[in-house]
Design a protein around this motif. Sequence first.
Motif, PDB file in Angstrom:
ATOM      1  N   ALA A  99     -36.863 -45.565  37.448  1.00  0.00           N
ATOM      2  CA  ALA A  99     -36.096 -44.385  37.050  1.00  0.00           C
ATOM      3  C   ALA A  99     -36.456 -43.186  37.915  1.00  0.00           C
ATOM      4  CB  ALA A  99     -36.343 -44.077  35.576  1.00  0.00           C
ATOM      5  N   MET A 100     -37.734 -43.051  38.239  1.00  0.00           N
ATOM      6  CA  MET A 100     -38.173 -41.930  39.078  1.00  0.00           C
ATOM      7  C   MET A 100     -37.535 -42.035  40.459  1.00  0.00           C
ATOM      8  SD  MET A 100     -40.350 -39.779  37.614  1.00  0.00           S
ATOM      9  CE  MET A 100     -41.706 -39.141  38.576  1.00  0.00           C
ATOM     10  N   ILE A 101     -37.491 -43.261  41.001  1.00  0.00           N
ATOM     11  CA  ILE A 101     -36.969 -43.424  42.358  1.00  0.00           C
ATOM     12  C   ILE A 101     -35.449 -43.265  42.395  1.00  0.00           C
ATOM     13  CG2 ILE A 101     -36.629 -45.098  44.233  1.00  0.00           C
ATOM     14  CD1 ILE A 101     -39.356 -46.249  43.484  1.00  0.00           C
ATOM     15  N   PHE A 102     -34.770 -43.918  41.462  1.00  0.00           N
ATOM     16  CA  PHE A 102     -33.316 -44.001  41.596  1.00  0.00           C
ATOM     17  C   PHE A 102     -32.554 -42.969  40.785  1.00  0.00           C
ATOM     18  CE2 PHE A 102     -34.796 -48.032  43.137  1.00  0.00           C
ATOM     19  CZ  PHE A 102     -33.981 -48.255  44.240  1.00  0.00           C
ATOM     20  N   VAL A 103     -33.178 -42.435  39.704  1.00  0.00           N
ATOM     21  CA  VAL A 103     -32.513 -41.393  38.938  1.00  0.00           C
ATOM     22  C   VAL A 103     -33.163 -40.042  39.217  1.00  0.00           C
ATOM     23  CG1 VAL A 103     -31.655 -40.687  36.673  1.00  0.00           C
ATOM     24  CG2 VAL A 103     -32.078 -43.100  37.142  1.00  0.00           C
ATOM     25  N   GLY A 104     -34.490 -40.008  39.025  1.00  0.00           N
ATOM     26  CA  GLY A 104     -35.217 -38.765  39.237  1.00  0.00           C
ATOM     27  C   GLY A 104     -35.195 -38.342  40.692  1.00  0.00           C
ATOM     28  N   GLY A 105     -35.079 -39.308  41.581  1.00  0.00           N
ATOM     29  CA  GLY A 105     -35.113 -39.020  43.008  1.00  0.00           C
ATOM     30  C   GLY A 105     -33.969 -38.146  43.479  1.00  0.00           C
ATOM     31  N   SER A 106     -32.896 -38.098  42.662  1.00  0.00           N
ATOM     32  CA  SER A 106     -31.731 -37.352  43.097  1.00  0.00           C
ATOM     33  C   SER A 106     -31.783 -35.896  42.655  1.00  0.00           C
ATOM     34  CB  SER A 106     -30.455 -38.017  42.553  1.00  0.00           C
ATOM     35  OG  SER A 106     -30.565 -38.140  41.158  1.00  0.00           O
ATOM     36  N   VAL A 107     -32.814 -35.523  41.879  1.00  0.00           N
ATOM     37  CA  VAL A 107     -32.947 -34.117  41.487  1.00  0.00           C
ATOM     38  C   VAL A 107     -34.252 -33.547  42.035  1.00  0.00           C
ATOM     39  CG1 VAL A 107     -31.562 -34.379  39.404  1.00  0.00           C
ATOM     40  CG2 VAL A 107     -34.024 -34.718  39.294  1.00  0.00           C
ATOM     41  N   ALA A 108     -34.414 -32.227  41.797  1.00  0.00           N
ATOM     42  CA  ALA A 108     -35.613 -31.570  42.310  1.00  0.00           C
ATOM     43  C   ALA A 108     -36.868 -32.197  41.730  1.00  0.00           C
ATOM     44  CB  ALA A 108     -35.567 -30.083  41.954  1.00  0.00           C
ATOM     45  N   LEU A 109     -37.936 -32.181  42.480  1.00  0.00           N
ATOM     46  CA  LEU A 109     -39.172 -32.868  42.114  1.00  0.00           C
ATOM     47  C   LEU A 109     -39.702 -32.424  40.752  1.00  0.00           C
ATOM     48  CD1 LEU A 109     -40.792 -35.025  43.554  1.00  0.00           C
ATOM     49  CD2 LEU A 109     -42.393 -33.243  44.276  1.00  0.00           C
ATOM     50  N   SER A 110     -39.558 -31.114  40.473  1.00  0.00           N
ATOM     51  CA  SER A 110     -40.105 -30.595  39.220  1.00  0.00           C
ATOM     52  C   SER A 110     -39.362 -31.160  38.010  1.00  0.00           C
ATOM     53  CB  SER A 110     -40.020 -29.072  39.198  1.00  0.00           C
ATOM     54  OG  SER A 110     -38.677 -28.687  39.435  1.00  0.00           O
ATOM     55  N   LEU A 111     -38.123 -31.552  38.220  1.00  0.00           N
ATOM     56  CA  LEU A 111     -37.325 -32.078  37.115  1.00  0.00           C
ATOM     57  C   LEU A 111     -37.363 -33.599  37.040  1.00  0.00           C
ATOM     58  CD1 LEU A 111     -34.093 -29.886  37.220  1.00  0.00           C
ATOM     59  CD2 LEU A 111     -35.785 -29.991  35.389  1.00  0.00           C
ATOM     60  N   ALA A 112     -37.872 -34.231  38.085  1.00  0.00           N
ATOM     61  CA  ALA A 112     -37.783 -35.691  38.196  1.00  0.00           C
ATOM     62  C   ALA A 112     -38.356 -36.393  36.973  1.00  0.00           C
ATOM     63  CB  ALA A 112     -38.483 -36.159  39.471  1.00  0.00           C
ATOM     64  N   GLY A 113     -39.532 -35.914  36.522  1.00  0.00           N
ATOM     65  CA  GLY A 113     -40.177 -36.537  35.363  1.00  0.00           C
ATOM     66  C   GLY A 113     -39.297 -36.478  34.137  1.00  0.00           C
ATOM     67  N   ALA A 114     -38.736 -35.316  33.864  1.00  0.00           N
ATOM     68  CA  ALA A 114     -37.904 -35.136  32.681  1.00  0.00           C
ATOM     69  C   ALA A 114     -36.642 -35.990  32.750  1.00  0.00           C
ATOM     70  CB  ALA A 114     -37.543 -33.662  32.530  1.00  0.00           C
ATOM     71  N   VAL A 115     -36.016 -35.994  33.934  1.00  0.00           N
ATOM     72  CA  VAL A 115     -34.782 -36.774  34.089  1.00  0.00           C
ATOM     73  C   VAL A 115     -35.074 -38.266  33.940  1.00  0.00           C
ATOM     74  CG1 VAL A 115     -32.954 -37.420  35.700  1.00  0.00           C
ATOM     75  CG2 VAL A 115     -33.639 -35.028  35.502  1.00  0.00           C
ATOM     76  N   ALA A 116     -36.181 -38.700  34.524  1.00  0.00           N
ATOM     77  CA  ALA A 116     -36.549 -40.109  34.408  1.00  0.00           C
ATOM     78  C   ALA A 116     -36.829 -40.462  32.948  1.00  0.00           C
ATOM     79  CB  ALA A 116     -37.773 -40.405  35.263  1.00  0.00           C
ATOM     80  N   THR A 117     -37.498 -39.557  32.221  1.00  0.00           N
ATOM     81  CA  THR A 117     -37.765 -39.789  30.798  1.00  0.00           C
ATOM     82  C   THR A 117     -36.461 -39.986  30.045  1.00  0.00           C
ATOM     83  OG1 THR A 117     -39.719 -38.390  30.928  1.00  0.00           O
ATOM     84  CG2 THR A 117     -38.889 -38.879  28.731  1.00  0.00           C
ATOM     85  N   LEU A 118     -35.475 -39.125  30.337  1.00  0.00           N
ATOM     86  CA  LEU A 118     -34.186 -39.236  29.660  1.00  0.00           C
ATOM     87  C   LEU A 118     -33.505 -40.567  29.985  1.00  0.00           C
ATOM     88  CD1 LEU A 118     -32.673 -35.642  29.791  1.00  0.00           C
ATOM     89  CD2 LEU A 118     -33.530 -36.914  27.803  1.00  0.00           C
ATOM     90  N   ALA A 119     -33.595 -40.968  31.250  1.00  0.00           N
ATOM     91  CA  ALA A 119     -32.981 -42.238  31.645  1.00  0.00           C
ATOM     92  C   ALA A 119     -33.622 -43.391  30.889  1.00  0.00           C
ATOM     93  CB  ALA A 119     -33.124 -42.446  33.153  1.00  0.00           C
TER      94      ALA A 119
END
Lengths: 78, 258, 465
Positions: free
Chosen positions: C228-248
């Motif tokens: 999720a971090m690589i393929f979903v979180g990777g497309s947003v800013a680094l600071s948000l990557a964790g949160a976006v990956a968590t949501l995914a």
Amino acid sequence: MYGSTTLNSAPVGSFVLVKEVNAEGLTRRRLLDLGLVPGTRVEVIRRSPVGDPIAFNIRGAVIALRQEESSKVTVIDS
Amino acid sequence: MGLTYQSTGKLANREAFDVPVSANEPVIALAGNPNTGKSTVFNALTGLRQHTGNWPGKTVLQTKGIFIHEGQQYTLVDLPGTYSLLANSVDEQVARDFICFAKPDATIVVVDATCLERNLNLALQVMEITEQVVLCVNLIDEARRRKLNIDTGALTRALGIPVVATAARSKEGLPQLLESTAKVVWKKIKPRPNLVQYIPEVEAAVSLLEPKVKALLGNDINPRWISLRLLDGDITLIKALEKFYGQQKVKSVREVFA
Amino acid sequence: MSLPSSLGQLVEEAQRLSGPLQNTIRDSIVNSIYTTAESIAAGAVTTGDPERTDWDRKIDNILTSPVWGFPIMLGLLVLVFWVTITGANIPSAMLAEGLFWIEARLTDFFMAVNAPAWLHGFLVLGVYRSLAWVVSVMLPPMAIFFPMFTLLEDSGYLPRVAFNLDRFFKKAGAHGKQALTMSMGFGCNAAGIIACRVIDSPRERLIATLTNVFVPCNGRFPTLIALAMIFVGGSVALSLAGAVATLAVAGLVVLGIAITLFVSWLLSKTLLKGTPSSFTLELPPYRRPQIAQVILRSMLDRTIFVLTRAMIIAAPAGGIIWILANTHIGDTSILAALAGWLDPFAQHMGLDGFILTAFILGLPANEIVLPILIMSYVSGGAMMELDSLAALRQLLVDQHGWTWLTALCTMIFILCHWPCGTTLFTIQKEQHRWRWTLLAVAIPTAMGIILCITVNYLAQGLGLI
């Protein structure tokens, strides 16, 4: 009003008295064992967010029953 | 006649429950409703000296532990948390069979001080099987917080067994609980439980049945209690009796119930 | 008076005495016990403050309210994941660094005593490395997740979850307490299956057992999160990557819950037909958990227990996988040959042969699936720890042609495939029937294959890739 109804249709917040348990076998044993013996005062506490099960205060403990079981207990207003 | 059933002693039965059989290592059962802080009492008494496994032949968790009181080692067996012993579930059967057949040297019934009425139901049922009972009124701190006053003296008089108030989380009352339990184990206190009196019809049937139970099974297991269970048609107990008292002479049980 | 000579006669006698009134007798027995309890309690309890505020009700008004009940549940779920994911990152990295430093020293030692290369490979690159991987990947999230779970359990919140969700489980022919066994499954599916004992009825317990694997356990989370971090979180800013990956990952968990309900419903309509058995659930008073006890118990009873079992399985598995990757037939390793053979089928599922091979060889423990995959992708022939997600991304995307679709299909298959060896062993021990254990393999596997093929062809057909 002294109409008798079943436990599942008593309104939330009301107090009722158990009149009888209309179940057989294991279900009957379980309901009795929970303390739903005739004469017991039961408080209808709340319904789950989607309506069923319903939580009752039965002899000091809060116990949730599904409609299948609670509809088998006849009660009168208290 | 018929006394063959008595030949199986309690120690042999204990083996079937996977608990110590040596006469100088007393076994104490811990019974109680769910959510009474029973496991807090268990943890407080045994600490890290615990062992978990399954009850033999059942997929029910068995937790045993040991504690030492005044130089004597005791085994504490945590029974499944149940509302009753009328055997409507596997948990209830396990708890009942242990008290009934392994005959622990003492049974501590843990009750919730804030919900005494419901919890005494179980205590009264345990008292029908064994006299060796101690009542542990737990969560007494919670009761105080709710301004509930529990008169343990009145409870002792009403029940006829030792009653100890505890708050297991803060270890309050645990020394007294051990003290009372040890006295019951070593017969320094002899509890005289006041048993539930049933309606006249039931009592009449019990008085007819009890002598016959005594004649067949002796006093090994409380005959009044067995009579009550037979009257109420508890087939699981009959099966358990078959199992623990041998198959001989009981061939017709299933036919009767068929 | 004739004395009975057998239990059978005694029972007959009792039947004669109770006669047709058995129900009445039983009722009156229970009634008498309760009445006695009532009067004893009345004589021993005096209340000083009948008007006191009932905090439990006030809390329940919120936690089980039609408006807030579900959002709070979902919020807590996300919070627990987020704390686990972010909290585990740093200790995981530190553990990995420490354990791989030890590995380097071990290698030095093997070189110093001139040990044969195969021995070093088998013991250090196979057995030790897989142990190191399992410990560094599993220990931190478990040491965070289990105490949090125990905290929710001890506070009295979990029965409220069952209360909120029971209607859905009832519709699916299952038991509300299945919600509890599922929550436990997030920690470890084997533990979740043991937890199924709280369900009295055998039918509903079996349904809960067979579907527990649809909630991803701690062994699968790290892989889900990495992808999720690589393929979903990777497309947003680094600071948000964790949160976006968590949501995914949370979205995937919700999918898992939906599948659980669907499969439960299917089972209760087909193989495990029957009417829902009686349901009683106590909503105990809320209690302030004892933090020290919670940490101690969850570490001893759950974390150490699960970790030990995983290590026992991972050690020999690591050795065997090293052998498979380093035994060559002609010029390909057995591992590569297996991957080549599976590749055509895997392609239909949006995967490749190496991915499917990694899942198969990962049967002993889910946490070694990703290491096996990496090992078979890089030519080194041993599981390896890539030092950063960037390196993993490069390996997957640049060198092996992964697209977002490959990642999605892999994540779906992580969610839906056979349970790990420990879980299967536990199912067999709890249910004692081979057919249920086999079904526990067949159901999620079929589900995963169907879902992956559907998603793959749908995405390709719609021209999304």
